[in-house]
Write a protein that holds these residues in place. Structure first.
Motif, mmCIF file in Angstrom:
data_model
loop_
_atom_site.group_PDB
_atom_site.id
_atom_site.type_symbol
_atom_site.label_atom_id
_atom_site.label_comp_id
_atom_site.label_asym_id
_atom_site.label_seq_id
_atom_site.Cartn_x
_atom_site.Cartn_y
_atom_site.Cartn_z
ATOM 1 N N PHE A 79 37.436 37.535 29.571
ATOM 2 C CA PHE A 79 37.789 38.094 30.822
ATOM 3 C C PHE A 79 38.580 39.307 30.960
ATOM 4 O O PHE A 79 38.095 40.320 31.687
ATOM 5 C CB PHE A 79 38.653 36.887 31.614
ATOM 6 N N VAL A 80 39.364 39.566 30.038
ATOM 7 C CA VAL A 80 40.329 40.715 29.901
ATOM 8 C C VAL A 80 39.073 41.849 29.196
ATOM 9 O O VAL A 80 39.158 43.026 29.652
ATOM 10 C CB VAL A 80 41.423 40.719 28.844
ATOM 11 N N ALA A 81 38.330 41.499 28.257
ATOM 12 C CA ALA A 81 37.362 42.527 27.538
ATOM 13 C C ALA A 81 36.675 43.003 28.487
ATOM 14 O O ALA A 81 36.315 44.034 28.695
ATOM 15 C CB ALA A 81 36.810 41.754 26.314
ATOM 16 N N ARG A 82 36.076 42.383 29.225
ATOM 17 C CA ARG A 82 35.079 42.695 30.333
ATOM 18 C C ARG A 82 35.664 43.701 31.275
ATOM 19 O O ARG A 82 35.058 44.480 31.847
ATOM 20 C CB ARG A 82 34.152 41.415 31.110
ATOM 21 N N HIS A 83 36.848 43.327 31.828
ATOM 22 C CA HIS A 83 37.560 44.128 32.611
ATOM 23 C C HIS A 83 37.784 45.437 32.084
ATOM 24 O O HIS A 83 37.521 46.332 32.709
ATOM 25 C CB HIS A 83 38.920 43.469 33.069
ATOM 26 N N ARG A 84 38.193 45.592 30.818
ATOM 27 C CA ARG A 84 38.348 46.867 30.262
ATOM 28 C C ARG A 84 37.093 47.769 29.952
ATOM 29 O O ARG A 84 37.066 48.985 30.414
ATOM 30 C CB ARG A 84 39.029 46.642 28.931
ATOM 31 N N LEU A 85 35.908 46.937 29.870
ATOM 32 C CA LEU A 85 34.668 47.458 29.435
ATOM 33 C C LEU A 85 34.218 48.061 30.973
ATOM 34 O O LEU A 85 33.751 49.128 30.975
ATOM 35 C CB LEU A 85 33.656 46.454 29.155
ATOM 36 N N TYR A 86 34.632 47.439 31.971
ATOM 37 C CA TYR A 86 34.119 47.872 33.413
ATOM 38 C C TYR A 86 34.833 49.084 33.553
ATOM 39 O O TYR A 86 34.261 49.947 34.230
ATOM 40 C CB TYR A 86 34.449 46.601 34.226
ATOM 41 N N ARG A 87 36.108 49.220 33.400
ATOM 42 C CA ARG A 87 36.854 50.230 33.885
ATOM 43 C C ARG A 87 36.564 51.398 33.016
ATOM 44 O O ARG A 87 36.603 52.433 33.455
ATOM 45 C CB ARG A 87 38.402 49.912 33.618
ATOM 46 N N ASP A 88 36.250 51.177 31.804
ATOM 47 C CA ASP A 88 35.831 52.103 30.593
ATOM 48 C C ASP A 88 34.619 53.061 31.263
ATOM 49 O O ASP A 88 34.206 54.179 31.101
ATOM 50 C CB ASP A 88 35.693 51.777 29.469
ATOM 51 N N ARG A 89 33.669 52.278 31.800
ATOM 52 C CA ARG A 89 32.375 52.535 32.068
ATOM 53 C C ARG A 89 32.279 53.086 33.418
ATOM 54 O O ARG A 89 31.515 54.025 33.868
ATOM 55 C CB ARG A 89 31.219 51.625 32.051
ATOM 56 N N SER A 90 33.037 52.435 34.312
ATOM 57 C CA SER A 90 32.705 52.648 35.969
ATOM 58 C C SER A 90 33.881 53.211 36.755
ATOM 59 O O SER A 90 33.790 53.302 38.043
ATOM 60 C CB SER A 90 32.160 51.155 36.500
ATOM 61 N N GLY A 91 35.302 53.213 36.263
ATOM 62 C CA GLY A 91 36.121 53.559 36.877
ATOM 63 C C GLY A 91 37.243 52.822 37.070
ATOM 64 O O GLY A 91 37.061 51.415 36.930
ATOM 65 N N GLU A 92 38.274 52.870 37.535
ATOM 66 C CA GLU A 92 39.525 51.873 38.053
ATOM 67 C C GLU A 92 39.226 51.143 39.142
ATOM 68 O O GLU A 92 39.727 49.866 39.240
ATOM 69 C CB GLU A 92 40.725 52.834 38.146
ATOM 70 N N ASP A 93 38.488 51.529 40.155
ATOM 71 C CA ASP A 93 38.247 50.522 41.164
ATOM 72 C C ASP A 93 36.723 50.200 41.204
ATOM 73 O O ASP A 93 35.874 51.210 41.045
ATOM 74 C CB ASP A 93 38.581 51.445 42.558
ATOM 75 N N GLY A 94 36.458 48.986 41.476
ATOM 76 C CA GLY A 94 35.081 48.537 41.567
ATOM 77 C C GLY A 94 34.737 47.199 41.879
ATOM 78 O O GLY A 94 35.836 46.475 42.560
ATOM 79 N N PHE A 95 33.630 46.609 41.428
ATOM 80 C CA PHE A 95 33.467 45.206 41.864
ATOM 81 C C PHE A 95 32.591 44.725 40.624
ATOM 82 O O PHE A 95 31.476 45.128 40.266
ATOM 83 C CB PHE A 95 32.367 45.120 42.867
ATOM 84 N N SER A 96 33.390 43.974 39.739
ATOM 85 C CA SER A 96 32.793 43.742 38.306
ATOM 86 C C SER A 96 32.226 42.586 38.063
ATOM 87 O O SER A 96 31.333 42.197 37.207
ATOM 88 C CB SER A 96 34.051 43.711 37.244
ATOM 89 N N ALA A 97 32.526 41.393 38.786
ATOM 90 C CA ALA A 97 32.018 39.800 38.598
ATOM 91 C C ALA A 97 31.951 39.138 39.713
ATOM 92 O O ALA A 97 32.706 39.155 40.868
ATOM 93 C CB ALA A 97 33.024 39.394 37.583
#
Length: 291
Positions: A79-97
């Protein structure tokens, strides 16, 4: 070997990464939502959820303790790893899951492993939950994760509520914009047909570009289709990115007046009110009147 199929899962909630819960709370409040008190996870992340009358909810998610989050990643917390991956790739605000409700996360994990779409180990955790009156209870969850090898911008997971808080959420579900639930979740893909297998396995719903869950629909559009339908830029190319949430409202006129009064830019497109993403609101929000 025939892939194991599950009963079609319901939509449980949606994860919306944000740079700050304060930013998310301000934005969501201006959109007419009641936002719950902050919830603290035991692995460094935190949320401020928006609960809806249909049983689904939004989970704005931020990092509250960077050291705890870093430790969680090294310990294999998906859960935390995918949150970090998303933020690194797509920025701080988004829709990850997109999160599916389940009564047996272990069985879902086994299916994901067998099908080759497991994103990692099951996660068990508990956290305190506090309602608007200050009443608290303990919520416990078991999560099983699914993702494709080329879908770093999005993942799905099954959430088993091992212990659901015995708390009255009526006040938390009384939104000024009239939103009662989520009717549609929209993803964007450069190759929608290639995402069908992953989504079908994760949700238990058969489909190619449209997947009917128990309580909502998940659709996958090309970037051109997305922009044509909503008038919202589709963003950078992606194998799979969750991009929009369609809410049901009792009266679109009331929702439109509230948005205008709060200075929220919006477009009327047929029977839908479209609000483009903004800081604290990581997806396009679509308000659709359903009587």
């Amino acid at each position: 070997m025939t892939e194991a199929r599950a009963t079609t899962h319901p939509l449980d909630h949606l994860v919306l990464p944000t740079i700050s819960l304060d930013v998310a709370r301000t934005r969501l409040t201006s959109l007419g939502f009641v936002v719950a008190p902050n919830g603290i996870h035991p692995f460094g992340t935190e949320n401020c959820c928006v609960f809806l009358a249909d049983g689904t909810y939004l989970e704005p998610l931020a990092v509250g303790d960077t050291q705890a989050a870093a430790r969680a990643v090294t310990q294999g917390n998906v859960f935390v790893a995918r949150h970090r991956l998303y933020r690194d790739r797509s920025g701080e605000d988004g829709f990850s899951a997109v999160v599916l409700g389940t009564g047996d996360a272990e069985a879902d994990h086994a299916r994901y492993v067998e099908a080759g779409v497991s994103a990692g180990d099951i996660l068990n955790f508990s956290r305190a939950f506090v309602d608007t009156s200050g009443k608290s209870d303990m919520a416990s969850f078991k999560l099983a994760f699914a993702s494709g090898s080329e879908t770093a911008d999005a993942f799905l997971f099954a959430c088993e509520r091992v212990n659901a808080p015995k708390i009255d959420r009526t006040a938390l579900q009384a939104h000024a914009n009239g939103v009662a639930g989520i009717v549609e979740v929209v993803a964007v893909s450069d190759s929608p047909a290639e995402q069908g297998r992953l989504i079908s396995i994760a949700t238990g719903a058969e489909g190619e570009n449209t997947f009917d869950l128990q309580n909502a629909t998940l659709i996958v559009l090309t970037p051109a289709e997305f922009q044509t339908r909503f008038g919202v830029p589709a963003g950078a190319p992606s194998r799979l990115r969750f991009a929009a949430i369609v809410f049901s409202v009792r009266n679109a006129g009331i929702a439109a007046k509230l948005l205008a009064a709060n200075g929220i830019a919006h477009d009327i497109r047929g029977s839908e009110i479209v609000v483009q993403p903004a800081p604290g609101q990581g997806a396009a929000f679509i308000f659709r009147e359903i009587r």
